[in-house]
Design a protein around this motif. Structure first.
Motif: not given
Length: 334
Positions: A177, A264-265, A267-268, A270, A277, A281, A285
């Motif tokens: 990440a 984005l936060s 997804h990052l 998760k 991520a 987007y 997800g």
């Protein structure tokens, strides 16, 4: 255990015993013990996720192959007594610190789906039958580690038949990440549209402003009034329903960037992976989770490298002025 659970287990028993169709007179003791074992284990089993020590699919295969030669015994997950198919799977994963349910059907609902055997990786679970009554561990190269049936032993053999489902318990290891501390302090060139907005929002959410700017560049070409054929709106191309959920106006640049940063936060956090991520987007997800990686959608497959390339370009441009300044200073000092 419900009646449906019991019926599913009966199907498993019949399949595992091969040509011999069990009767209550010769199978009742095994069935009773196995059901009790499954009920007990179901109350303590936990998902594979949340583990902090990295493991790999090859470790799972190695753990399973340790039991090669162990006799098949229905209802047992204790190697000293023998192992049935789901007992082998549960034991191999337990040996590397991951708890799985006891019966094949429940194991076949764990983890994330893999679309086909061509995309399977060592350590994935191969489940067979509807309802699922047999399960094995994929070893790679078209082979699996399995406890076949009564009269057989645990062994590695070619995959026979087509799995009805394939499940990945260990998440795919991809690029790390993007969350180094220095990324949120990257200064975008003033020539980048909305540079100050990307800068301040990135600092607020601990994201690289270059990431936000790259998404905007690929999504809309920095056009705050863009509307796609699918209905996505604004600078960050947010769908109306998503915008409502985020509580933002997608056509307002400040609100759009804030909403995109929150997405984005999330997804990052998760997926712990920049590629995933970005895929989330673009495609959602849920799609990333269903496919256990970047979904096989042409748009998403192209989207991820586009954003990463734009981000790399923006990051390079952000550092260029300092480099040029240093070069000029060095020339003057000579």
């Amino acid at each position: 255990m419900t009646v449906l659970d019991a019926q599913s287990r009966i199907t498993e028993i019949r399949s595992m015993l091969g040509l011999h169709r069990p009767t209550w007179s010769d199978a009742s003791a095994h069935f009773r013990d196995a059901l009790q074992s499954e009920v007990d284990s179901a109350t303590t089993a936990t998902p594979a996720y949340g583990r902090t020590t990295p493991v790999s699919g090859t470790q799972v295969v190695a753990a399973a192959e340790k039991y090669a030669g162990t006799p098949y015994k229905f209802g047992s997950n204790v190697p000293e007594n023998g192992l049935d198919c789901s007992g082998l799977v549960q034991r191999a994963y337990a040996d590397i610190g991951i708890k799985l349910p006891r019966i094949a059907r429940d194991q076949a609902s764990s983890g994330t789906p893999v679309p086909s055997l061509a995309q399977a990786r060592p350590g994935d679970l191969l489940a067979f039958g509807r309802p699922v009554h047999h399960i094995a561990i994929y070893a790679g190269d078209g082979r699996m580690v399995v406890a076949p049936h009564t009269g057989e032993v645990v062994k590695t053999e070619p995959v026979t038949g087509t799995p009805t489902t394939i499940r990945r318990i260990i998440p795919t290891a991809t690029a790390p990440a993007v969350r180094p501390a220095n990324l949120s302090t990257t200064q975008l060139p003033e020539s980048v549209p909305y540079a100050e907005l990307f800068q301040s929002t990135g600092a607020r959410y601990g994201l690289s402003p270059a990431l936000l700017a790259a998404v905007a560049k690929v999504e809309s070409g920095y056009n705050p009034n863009a509307v796609s054929r699918a209905g996505a709106q604004g600078l960050m191309q947010i769908m109306p329903a998503t915008a409502r959920g985020l509580g933002v106006n997608a056509l307002n640049p400040a609100e759009a960037v804030d909403g995109a940063a929150r997405l984005l936060s999330k997804h990052l956090k998760k997926f712990a992976n920049l590629d995933l991520a970005l895929a989330a987007y673009n495609a959602g997800g849920g799609a990333v989770s269903r496919y256990g990686g970047i979904p096989p959608f042409p748009e998403t497959q192209a989207y991820v490298p586009k954003v990463k390339a734009a981000m790399a370009q923006l990051t390079t441009r952000a550092t260029a002025p300092a480099t040029e300044s240093a070069s000029l200073t060095g020339g003057l000092l000579k």
